[in-house]
Design an enzyme around this catalytic site. Structure first.
Site, PDB file in Angstrom:
ATOM      1  N   HIS A  18     113.293 -11.010  57.517  1.00 12.11           N
ATOM      2  CA  HIS A  18     114.565 -10.317  57.746  1.00 12.11           C
ATOM      3  C   HIS A  18     115.168  -9.771  56.453  1.00 12.11           C
ATOM      4  CE1 HIS A  18     114.804 -12.721  61.730  1.00 12.11           C
ATOM      5  NE2 HIS A  18     114.255 -11.551  61.910  1.00 12.11           N
ATOM      6  N   HIS A  41     108.515  -6.222  69.484  1.00 12.86           N
ATOM      7  CA  HIS A  41     108.569  -7.606  69.970  1.00 12.86           C
ATOM      8  C   HIS A  41     109.925  -8.154  69.529  1.00 12.86           C
ATOM      9  CE1 HIS A  41     104.286  -6.741  69.944  1.00 12.86           C
ATOM     10  NE2 HIS A  41     104.039  -7.840  70.648  1.00 12.86           N
ATOM     11  N   SER A  95     115.859  -9.659  64.401  1.00  6.83           N
ATOM     12  CA  SER A  95     115.636  -8.289  63.924  1.00  6.83           C
ATOM     13  C   SER A  95     116.469  -7.243  64.677  1.00  6.83           C
ATOM     14  CB  SER A  95     114.141  -7.944  63.963  1.00  6.83           C
ATOM     15  OG  SER A  95     113.580  -8.217  65.227  1.00  6.83           O
ATOM     16  N   GLU A 113     110.916  -6.027  74.794  1.00  5.59           N
ATOM     17  CA  GLU A 113     110.749  -7.485  74.925  1.00  5.59           C
ATOM     18  C   GLU A 113     110.103  -7.722  76.285  1.00  5.59           C
ATOM     19  OE1 GLU A 113     110.979 -10.448  73.163  1.00  5.59           O
ATOM     20  OE2 GLU A 113     110.273 -11.189  75.091  1.00  5.59           O
ATOM     21  N   ASP A 138     105.716  -4.120  77.536  1.00  6.61           N
ATOM     22  CA  ASP A 138     104.759  -4.536  76.523  1.00  6.61           C
ATOM     23  C   ASP A 138     104.944  -3.673  75.264  1.00  6.61           C
ATOM     24  OD1 ASP A 138     101.565  -5.780  76.481  1.00  6.61           O
ATOM     25  OD2 ASP A 138     102.174  -4.277  75.024  1.00  6.61           O
ATOM     26  N   GLY A 139     105.150  -4.313  74.146  1.00  7.48           N
ATOM     27  CA  GLY A 139     105.440  -3.588  72.911  1.00  7.48           C
ATOM     28  C   GLY A 139     104.280  -2.732  72.433  1.00  7.48           C
ATOM     29  N   ASP A 160     106.269  -7.605  65.487  1.00  9.38           N
ATOM     30  CA  ASP A 160     106.446  -9.024  65.133  1.00  9.38           C
ATOM     31  C   ASP A 160     105.991  -9.903  66.310  1.00  9.38           C
ATOM     32  OD1 ASP A 160     107.316 -11.408  64.016  1.00  9.38           O
ATOM     33  OD2 ASP A 160     109.432 -11.055  64.483  1.00  9.38           O
TER      34      ASP A 160
END
Ligand code: SAM
EC number: 2.1.1.266
Length: 273
Positions: A18, A41, A95, A113, A138-139, A160
Site C-alpha cells: 500500500h 482483486h 487498495s 471482486e 473475475d479480475g 493482487d
C-alpha cells in the site's frame, strides 16, 4: 474462494504494497489529464482491526501496528496520512479505499471482486462516490472486458490475487501479455508472495523471456526465503514504473525494514526500458 483478506489486513505485506501503491498513484497526479485505476482483486476496501478475523491472527500488530508513530518526514507519511484518514487505529484501508482517496473528479477507479459477500461490502463503501465502480466479476476476465479504459489514456492496473490456485503465477504471465496488448501505455503493479525463491524466479524469467520491458521489482523480506511453507516476504512487480518511483520505493522499503525489523529489502530493475 476460501481466502479472506480480513485475516491479513495491515500486515507487513499490506504495508509494503500500500505504501508503494500510494507512490505510484501520486505520480499520476503530476498531470491534469484523467487516469483510471483498475483494481482486479479488490477485497472489501476497508478492514476492522478490532474484528474477529484481525483479532485471531494479530498480523497487523507486526505491520501497521508498528507504524503509528511515524512522523511527517517519513517516506511512508503520504500513505500513513491516508491510513489515518480511513480510521487507524480502528480501521485499515485496502487498495480500493486508498486509490479512491487519491482520485480527482476526472479520474476513475474500477474494482473487481469475485466473492459475492466481499463485493457487497465493497459496493456499500462507494455508493456515494460517483467515480468509483464496483463489479462482481473475475479480475482476469475483466482485463479483456475493461481495457483499454474508455475515458482515459493513462492508468494503473493493480493485480493482487490471493495465490490460492497453484497456477496463479502462470495466470499472471498471461495477464501481463493481455494488458500489454490492450493497454500498452498502462502501468502494471502485481503483488506476489515470497516463500521460496524458485517460483518467483520462474515467474519473472517467464516475463523476461516473453520480452516484457521496463520491469522493476520492490521486495521486502522478513526472513530468508528458504521455508516454502511460510510467507517470508513479499514483492511488487511494477511494469513501466513512473519517473522517480524507484527512488521512492528504495526510501520506503528502507524505512519499513528499520521499523518492522525486516531481514532485507531490494529494488531492482529486472528488464531495461
Ligand atoms: N487488493 C486488496 C487490498 O490491497 O486491499 C486485497 C485483495 S485480497 C489479497 C484478494 C481478493 O481477491 C480477495 O478479496 C478475493 O475474494 C478476491 N478474488 C479471488 N479470486 C478472484 C478473481 N479471480 N477475481 C477477482 N477477485 C478475486
Amino acid at each position: 474462494m476460501n481466502y479472506r483478506h480480513a485475516y491479513h489486513a495491515g500486515n507487513f505485506a499490506d504495508c509494503m504494497k500500500h505504501a508503494l501503491l500510494v507512490s505510484l498513484l501520486s505520480s499520476f497526479l503530476r498531470k491534469p489529464s484523467p487516469f483510471v485505476v483498475l483494481d482486479t482483486h479488490a477485497g472489501i476496501g476497508r478492514y476492522d482491526l478490532e474484528g474477529t478475523e484481525a483479532e485471531k491472527t494479530q498480523e497487523w500488530r507486526s505491520g501497521i501496528g508498528l507504524l503509528e508513530q511515524e512522523g511527517p518526514e517519513s517516506p511512508l507519511a503520504p500513505w500513513l496520512e491516508l491510513v489515518k484518514k480511513a480510521g487507524l487505529p480502528h480501521r485499515y484501508p485496502g487498495s480500493p479505499m486508498l486509490a479512491s482517496f487519491m482520485l480527482r473528479p476526472q479520474d476513475q477507479l474500477i474494482c473487481c471482486e469475485k466473492h459475492p459477500e466481499d463485493k457487497r461490502v465493497l459496493y456499500g463503501l462507494f455508493t456515494r462516490t460517483p467515480n468509483v465502480f464496483v463489479h462482481e466479476r473475475d479480475g482476469y476476465e475483466a482485463l479483456r472486458a475493461l481495457l483499454p479504459p474508455k475515458d482515459a489514456k493513462r492508468g494503473l492496473v493493480l493485480i493482487d490475487p490471493p495465490f490460492e490456485q497453484t497456477d496463479e503465477f502462470k495466470r499472471l504471465v498471461e495477464a501481463v501479455q493481455t494488458i500489454r496488448t490492450r493497454f500498452p501505455t498502462g502501468v502494471i503493479a502485481i503483488w506476489y508472495p515470497i516463500k521460496h525463491r524458485t517460483p518467483v524466479r520462474t515467474f519473472l524469467t517467464a516475463l523476461q523471456d516473453a520480452g516484457v520491458r521496463d520491469m522493476l521489482t520492490a521486495e521486502l523480506l522478513m526472513a530468508p526465503p528458504t521455508d516454502p511453507d511460510r510467507l517470508n516476504g513479499s514483492g511488487l512487480l511494477v511494469i513501466k514504473p513512473p519517473f522517480g518511483f524507484a527512488e521512492q520505493a528504495e526510501a520506503q522499503l528502507a524505512r519499513l525494514k528499520t521499523v518492522l525489523g525486516a531481514h532485507d529489502y531490494s529494488v531492482t530493475q529486472i528488464s531495461p526500458e
